[in-house]
Design a protein around this motif. Sequence first.
Motif, mmCIF file in Angstrom:
data_model
loop_
_atom_site.group_PDB
_atom_site.id
_atom_site.type_symbol
_atom_site.label_atom_id
_atom_site.label_comp_id
_atom_site.label_asym_id
_atom_site.label_seq_id
_atom_site.Cartn_x
_atom_site.Cartn_y
_atom_site.Cartn_z
ATOM 1 N N THR A 309 30.605 -2.284 -23.291
ATOM 2 C CA THR A 309 29.726 -2.912 -22.310
ATOM 3 C C THR A 309 29.568 -2.017 -21.095
ATOM 4 O O THR A 309 28.469 -1.815 -20.582
ATOM 5 C CB THR A 309 30.281 -4.283 -21.874
ATOM 6 N N ALA A 310 30.670 -1.443 -20.642
ATOM 7 C CA ALA A 310 30.620 -0.587 -19.462
ATOM 8 C C ALA A 310 29.844 0.690 -19.720
ATOM 9 O O ALA A 310 29.110 1.162 -18.867
ATOM 10 C CB ALA A 310 32.042 -0.239 -19.009
ATOM 11 N N GLN A 311 29.967 1.266 -20.918
ATOM 12 C CA GLN A 311 29.317 2.535 -21.189
ATOM 13 C C GLN A 311 27.895 2.374 -21.698
ATOM 14 O O GLN A 311 27.102 3.300 -21.639
ATOM 15 C CB GLN A 311 30.111 3.342 -22.235
ATOM 16 N N THR A 312 27.538 1.220 -22.244
ATOM 17 C CA THR A 312 26.308 1.119 -23.002
ATOM 18 C C THR A 312 25.068 0.990 -22.162
ATOM 19 O O THR A 312 24.086 1.649 -22.427
ATOM 20 C CB THR A 312 26.389 -0.102 -23.930
ATOM 21 N N GLU A 313 25.033 0.176 -21.151
ATOM 22 C CA GLU A 313 23.774 -0.312 -20.643
ATOM 23 C C GLU A 313 22.832 0.765 -20.198
ATOM 24 O O GLU A 313 21.668 0.522 -20.060
ATOM 25 C CB GLU A 313 24.005 -1.336 -19.542
ATOM 26 N N PHE A 314 23.255 1.931 -20.003
ATOM 27 C CA PHE A 314 22.241 2.928 -19.733
ATOM 28 C C PHE A 314 22.443 4.170 -20.541
ATOM 29 O O PHE A 314 22.145 5.243 -20.096
ATOM 30 C CB PHE A 314 22.149 3.260 -18.273
ATOM 31 N N THR A 315 22.949 4.015 -21.749
ATOM 32 C CA THR A 315 23.092 5.162 -22.635
ATOM 33 C C THR A 315 23.374 6.430 -21.846
ATOM 34 O O THR A 315 22.967 7.505 -22.227
ATOM 35 C CB THR A 315 21.843 5.366 -23.486
ATOM 36 N N LYS A 316 24.027 6.311 -20.759
ATOM 37 C CA LYS A 316 24.413 7.465 -19.962
ATOM 38 C C LYS A 316 25.901 7.331 -19.724
ATOM 39 O O LYS A 316 26.635 7.081 -20.658
ATOM 40 C CB LYS A 316 23.651 7.487 -18.637
ATOM 41 N N GLN A 317 26.374 7.394 -18.526
ATOM 42 C CA GLN A 317 27.797 7.456 -18.303
ATOM 43 C C GLN A 317 28.464 6.096 -18.178
ATOM 44 O O GLN A 317 29.662 6.019 -18.272
ATOM 45 C CB GLN A 317 28.088 8.288 -17.047
ATOM 46 N N SER A 318 27.737 5.046 -17.955
ATOM 47 C CA SER A 318 28.362 3.757 -17.759
ATOM 48 C C SER A 318 27.295 2.701 -17.607
ATOM 49 O O SER A 318 26.113 2.998 -17.656
ATOM 50 C CB SER A 318 29.200 3.777 -16.483
ATOM 51 N N LEU A 319 27.739 1.431 -17.417
ATOM 52 C CA LEU A 319 26.775 0.376 -17.126
ATOM 53 C C LEU A 319 26.000 0.735 -15.866
ATOM 54 O O LEU A 319 24.782 0.588 -15.805
ATOM 55 C CB LEU A 319 27.506 -0.948 -16.934
ATOM 56 N N PHE A 454 22.673 17.456 -13.477
ATOM 57 C CA PHE A 454 23.522 16.576 -14.291
ATOM 58 C C PHE A 454 24.994 16.737 -13.945
ATOM 59 O O PHE A 454 25.871 16.380 -14.724
ATOM 60 C CB PHE A 454 23.323 16.885 -15.777
ATOM 61 N N GLY A 455 25.281 17.268 -12.765
ATOM 62 C CA GLY A 455 26.663 17.576 -12.448
ATOM 63 C C GLY A 455 27.057 18.889 -13.103
ATOM 64 O O GLY A 455 26.218 19.708 -13.473
ATOM 65 N N MET A 456 28.365 19.073 -13.272
ATOM 66 C CA MET A 456 28.840 20.331 -13.857
ATOM 67 C C MET A 456 30.257 20.154 -14.362
ATOM 68 O O MET A 456 31.020 19.320 -13.856
ATOM 69 C CB MET A 456 28.798 21.449 -12.809
ATOM 70 N N GLY A 457 30.617 20.947 -15.353
ATOM 71 C CA GLY A 457 31.986 20.972 -15.840
ATOM 72 C C GLY A 457 32.318 19.812 -16.760
ATOM 73 O O GLY A 457 31.434 19.075 -17.222
ATOM 74 N N PRO A 458 33.616 19.609 -17.038
ATOM 75 C CA PRO A 458 34.036 18.571 -17.986
ATOM 76 C C PRO A 458 33.599 17.162 -17.607
ATOM 77 O O PRO A 458 33.496 16.295 -18.477
ATOM 78 C CB PRO A 458 35.573 18.685 -17.967
ATOM 79 N N ARG A 459 33.330 16.921 -16.314
ATOM 80 C CA ARG A 459 32.941 15.574 -15.905
ATOM 81 C C ARG A 459 31.450 15.514 -15.560
ATOM 82 O O ARG A 459 31.017 14.733 -14.700
ATOM 83 C CB ARG A 459 33.799 15.087 -14.732
ATOM 84 N N ASN A 460 30.655 16.309 -16.237
ATOM 85 C CA ASN A 460 29.209 16.217 -16.027
ATOM 86 C C ASN A 460 28.663 14.971 -16.730
ATOM 87 O O ASN A 460 29.417 14.193 -17.319
ATOM 88 C CB ASN A 460 28.510 17.487 -16.531
ATOM 89 N N CYS A 461 27.369 14.792 -16.677
ATOM 90 C CA CYS A 461 26.751 13.598 -17.261
ATOM 91 C C CYS A 461 26.919 13.605 -18.779
ATOM 92 O O CYS A 461 26.408 14.497 -19.457
ATOM 93 C CB CYS A 461 25.267 13.552 -16.900
ATOM 94 N N VAL A 462 27.610 12.611 -19.299
ATOM 95 C CA VAL A 462 27.868 12.550 -20.734
ATOM 96 C C VAL A 462 26.580 12.330 -21.521
ATOM 97 O O VAL A 462 26.473 12.692 -22.695
ATOM 98 C CB VAL A 462 28.894 11.443 -21.053
ATOM 99 N N GLY A 463 25.568 11.759 -20.885
ATOM 100 C CA GLY A 463 24.308 11.481 -21.562
ATOM 101 C C GLY A 463 23.226 12.503 -21.311
ATOM 102 O O GLY A 463 22.054 12.243 -21.558
ATOM 103 N N MET A 464 23.604 13.698 -20.864
ATOM 104 C CA MET A 464 22.615 14.729 -20.513
ATOM 105 C C MET A 464 21.694 15.065 -21.682
ATOM 106 O O MET A 464 20.471 15.163 -21.515
ATOM 107 C CB MET A 464 23.339 15.996 -20.053
ATOM 108 N N ARG A 465 22.236 15.224 -22.869
ATOM 109 C CA ARG A 465 21.414 15.610 -24.022
ATOM 110 C C ARG A 465 20.439 14.492 -24.394
ATOM 111 O O ARG A 465 19.305 14.756 -24.792
ATOM 112 C CB ARG A 465 22.320 15.964 -25.200
ATOM 113 N N PHE A 466 20.890 13.253 -24.273
ATOM 114 C CA PHE A 466 19.998 12.128 -24.539
ATOM 115 C C PHE A 466 18.868 12.108 -23.511
ATOM 116 O O PHE A 466 17.698 11.894 -23.850
ATOM 117 C CB PHE A 466 20.769 10.818 -24.510
#
Length: 516
Positions: A309-319, A454-466
């Motif tokens: 629920t927390a990660q889904t709502e915007f197919t990006k990093q979180s709700l 999209f930020g940078m490094g290991p904590r960049n945007c997890v949904g960047m490719r999407f």
Amino acid sequence: MNPDTKRKAQKFVERMNFILKLSSCQVTENKYGTSTFDYFKAQGIVGPKPLPYVGNLWGMWRKNIPNYDKEMTKKYGKTFGYFDGTLPNLYTTDINLIKSIFVKDFDHFVNRRTFEIKRKVCRKMMTVLQNKEWKDVRSSVTPVFTSGKIKLMSKMITECANRLVIKFQKIIQTGGKLDAKIQFSAFTMDVIARCAFGMTIDNLGEKDDPFTTKAKVVFSPPATKSPLMLFPFVFPKMLPYIGDGIFFPKDFFFFVNLLEDLIKQRTNSSEKYHDFVEVATESIIEYTKTVGNKEVPSWNREEVDEIVTAQTEFTKQSLFFLLAGFDTTATTLTNSVFLLARNPDIQDKLYQEIMKKYEKFGQVNHEMILDFAYVDHVIHEVLRMFPPVPRVERGCNKEVTYNGIHIRKGMVVTVPTFALHYDEEYYPDPYRFNPERWDSESEIKPSSYVFMPFGMGPRNCVGMRFAMEEIKIALCTIVKHFRFFPVAETPEEMQFEDGFLGVVQPIHATVGIESR
């Protein structure tokens, strides 16, 4: 004591407890209201003079963040000291510091700025998770955004883009003036509805559409344009007592409830949707940890549902970044058509390149946009000139010193992206829309360490490719069918709303549109 009297007495006690806690916190804050203000000065780091308690935040709700950050960097240099309340915040656009903080020494800066959030679902958002819990959730969610998974969702994005073409054709018939932000907001919400929720919504963008209207309120809440925005920064310890409504207005829970109901409905269903809820749930359930000598699931089913629920709502990093993804993508597409309208030669070249690809593949789809250099160059330049997120932050979790600059545990480092992206040292002629600068053969191709949409490094945007998939499919589809041009309402330069906003909000983004 009768029930009514008992309730009144209980409310009185609760109010008194709150007042006592607030008073206690106020005394503590008063004690340290200016005690940190020599932190940067002692290191020879310049910066604006802070005010007691509020630091440099007073009046920020009236500022235009992109312009403000460029002005501050011009005045104080690439690295300067700032105070969020009494918290030291090191602002930097220095490439070496950025490389160290976001990549090389990431173990010192694992976390983002955090506030104490107690609400269920909100506390599991990837943006607020810390340390090992963040790493575990990030590792479990990352497989959702593989090329294969994105390809499955790409078909749904294409369907949404084709519906957008029909909307644009109607606009041409009724005047030919496109309010870009409104229409692209409806499009990106359509994509979210399909890819995250597995549903099609027919009235997106219409007057009574609850999805788009509630999303707008969530991501541009009134508090960001009033002194209320100071409270979490000046009195961070009081957030659990006053509530987190500043961050999560009631409209936010429209999406929480919707997704929780959706997950419950699917628990006992064997139907395949190939959307984010399904893919994320399967990925997280499969993630394990070692207890003793045995591999066991990292989370129980209730925790899995909360994380999904927390990660889904915007197919990006979180709700929260569901809503950020909705807004950042809509903003990027809005900025794209504005810049294309103002630069017809670049628009014509993009159209020609799209048609070459279209002749080969016969349709705009996942395969067509792979290895499509020029559309990548155009989007990169849009994101350089108008990065949707104006500031990228990291919290220091382990003290470190760089060339005499001491960064202590608990303080924040901020990269102001507009100031970074308009630095002439990194981007010659920065106010010129020049996609060619991103060509691999270009002599002025920028370093990857000074490009941070999209930020940078290991904590960049997890949904960047999407996000890039969505932007490329939408842009190729609409440029193939339409030409954009300035009209009387089109500003000479893109303008953004004032206020302490997490995502910049374009205003007056109206362009002309006609069929090709």
